[in-house]
Design a protein around this motif. Structure first.
Motif, short mmCIF file in Angstrom:
data_model
loop_
_atom_site.label_atom_id
_atom_site.label_comp_id
_atom_site.label_asym_id
_atom_site.label_seq_id
_atom_site.Cartn_x
_atom_site.Cartn_y
_atom_site.Cartn_z
N UNK A 320 99.11 6.92 78.23
CA UNK A 320 98.22 7.90 79.05
C UNK A 320 99.07 8.99 79.62
N UNK A 321 98.37 10.28 79.69
CA UNK A 321 98.79 11.24 80.26
C UNK A 321 98.87 10.86 82.00
N UNK A 322 100.00 10.85 82.54
CA UNK A 322 99.92 10.30 84.03
C UNK A 322 100.94 11.00 84.91
N UNK A 323 100.80 10.93 86.42
CA UNK A 323 101.39 11.33 87.26
C UNK A 323 102.28 10.36 87.75
N UNK A 324 102.04 8.90 87.40
CA UNK A 324 102.58 7.83 87.97
C UNK A 324 104.13 7.82 87.18
N UNK A 325 105.01 7.23 88.05
CA UNK A 325 106.42 7.05 87.36
C UNK A 325 106.77 5.74 86.47
N UNK A 326 105.87 4.77 87.08
CA UNK A 326 106.25 3.40 86.22
C UNK A 326 104.99 2.81 85.74
N UNK A 327 104.87 1.77 85.03
CA UNK A 327 103.79 1.25 84.31
C UNK A 327 103.98 -0.37 84.47
N UNK A 328 102.70 -0.93 84.51
CA UNK A 328 102.57 -2.47 84.32
C UNK A 328 101.42 -2.52 83.32
N UNK A 329 101.57 -3.62 82.62
CA UNK A 329 100.66 -3.60 81.24
C UNK A 329 99.10 -4.07 82.03
#
Ligand SMILES: O=P(O)(O)OC[C@H]1O[C@H](O[C@H]2O[C@H](CO)[C@@H](O)[C@H](O)[C@H]2O)[C@H](O)[C@@H](O)[C@@H]1O
Length: 350
Positions: A320-329
């Motif tokens: 997804x297009x995001x401003x977040x730096x990290x992800x979790x599933x």
């Protein structure tokens, strides 16, 4: 990075969306900007709603998809895999945790009234709140989310941050209650929201599976259980109602249309307000962690990015297009991350 301010679907844009479309290129993951220049046909608009909350079967295991996921993960790595580096950056800082509810602490389910957290998640959340100031930041009505979470030591920011209340119980034993805190920047819209709620209930009752949820300072019109063939008609009903209320705006969430006042207040503002209330407004040693899965959480990710403080973590298994730096599933990984945070804090204070 895309500017998510365009996510507002004004009644006019909605009309075009129903009559027109969005180019496929704009549908990247779930975050889609509905601007008139992007809109071309109804099918693509419906694709966008579908993409805002893809079902697991859609994330096919084709090598093409996997390549996309891999390259996206290079820029938004797993917060679990990167925990040691995150811990290094947090050292000596005052951590504050901000957590979205649906899709973050609880899995997405068909019935919004049954979006319960697991016992494990509640236990972890309780531990998190013991160590760090913690806020739930949600589109939900504050009382409703409290009835799910049931932890009095947390801050609650309901109605997309338009209804903020501080803890009713101290986070740490033997200390008095935290300062009473209440922020309701949209209170004058209450009668209007109530009026529109009643109208929408009436107008949507003929659409099987449609559900209108009253979130106090905002409303949700749910699509998840509506036959796709009826999505356009339902959205048209909502648009017609909102035509009469120019002080309300429409945004799109995960198979849901969200109606809220046109005030400049969102989850990002709520985050800033809470940091200020905690005395961290001009602090260099605060480390806010914001975890969320939805487009509305992007406002908070953006605030953190602009402040150059803390981290934003997007919960998603698809790019997804995001401003977040990290992800979790998914919420399972969110629980694991929060547990590691608790363990890290315990070991670093021994
Ligand atoms: O800010 P959030 O805590 O993520 O709240 C956003 C909306 O969440 C809920 O709807 C979503 O979750 C439901 C339960 O899993 C699901 O059925 C629905 O399709 C999702 O959109 C909530 O019901 C809405 O009121 C919130 O606005």
């Amino acid at each position: 990075m895309k500017n998510h301010e365009n996510n507002v679907v004004g009644p006019d844009v909605m009309l075009i969306a129903l009559a027109a479309s969005i180019p496929n290129a704009a549908v990247f993951g779930g975050f889609l900007n509905l601007s008139s220049s992007q809109i071309k046909d109804t099918n693509n608009w419906i694709d966008s709603i579908r993409a805002s909350s893809p079902t697991r079967t859609r994330s096919s295991s084709s090598s093409d998809n996997q390549d996309k996921i891999n390259s996206w993960m290079l820029y938004h790595p797993s917060a679990l895999n990167m925990f040691d580096q995150i811990a290094y950056n947090m050292k000596g800082k005052k951590i504050v945790t901000f957590l979205d509810y649906d899709g973050t602490l609880s899995p997405i389910v068909a019935d919004p009234d049954k979006a319960f957290m697991t016992k494990k998640m509640r236990a972890t959340l309780k531990d998190i709140a013991r160590h760090f100031p913690t806020a739930i930041v949600t589109g939900r009505c504050r009382d409703k989310v409290y009835s799910f979470v049931k932890l009095a030591q947390l801050y609650y920011a309901g109605s997309h941050g338009m209804d903020i209340k501080g803890p009713t119980k101290s986070r740490t034993p033997n200390k008095g209650n935290d300062k009473a805190l209440l922020c309701q920047p949209a209170s004058k819209f209450l009668p209007m929201i109530e009026e529109v709620y009643k109208i929408l209930l009436e107008k949507t009752k003929s659409v099987p599976g449609a559900k209108v949820e009253n979130n106090k300072f905002c409303l949700s019109v749910h699509f998840r259980c509506v036959d796709e063939k009826c999505w356009a008609a339902l959205a048209e009903q909502v648009r017609l109602v909102l035509n009469e209320y120019p002080k309300l705006k429409l945004t799109q969430g995960r198979k849901v249309l969200e109606i809220r006042p046109t005030i400049k207040w969102d989850k990002g503002k709520a985050l800033e307000f809470l940091l200020e209330s905690l005395g961290y407004d001009n602090s260099n040693d605060v480390f806010p962690i914001y975890i969320g899965d939805d487009r509305t959480d992007e406002d908070a990710f953006k605030v953190l990015r602009n402040r150059g403080q803390g981290i934003g973590i997007l919960v998603s298994r698809v790019p997804k297009d995001t401003e977040a730096s990290y992800t979790l599933k998914d919420p399972v990984e969110v629980e694991q991350f929060l547990r590691r945070l608790v363990e890290w804090k315990r070991s670093s204070t021994q």
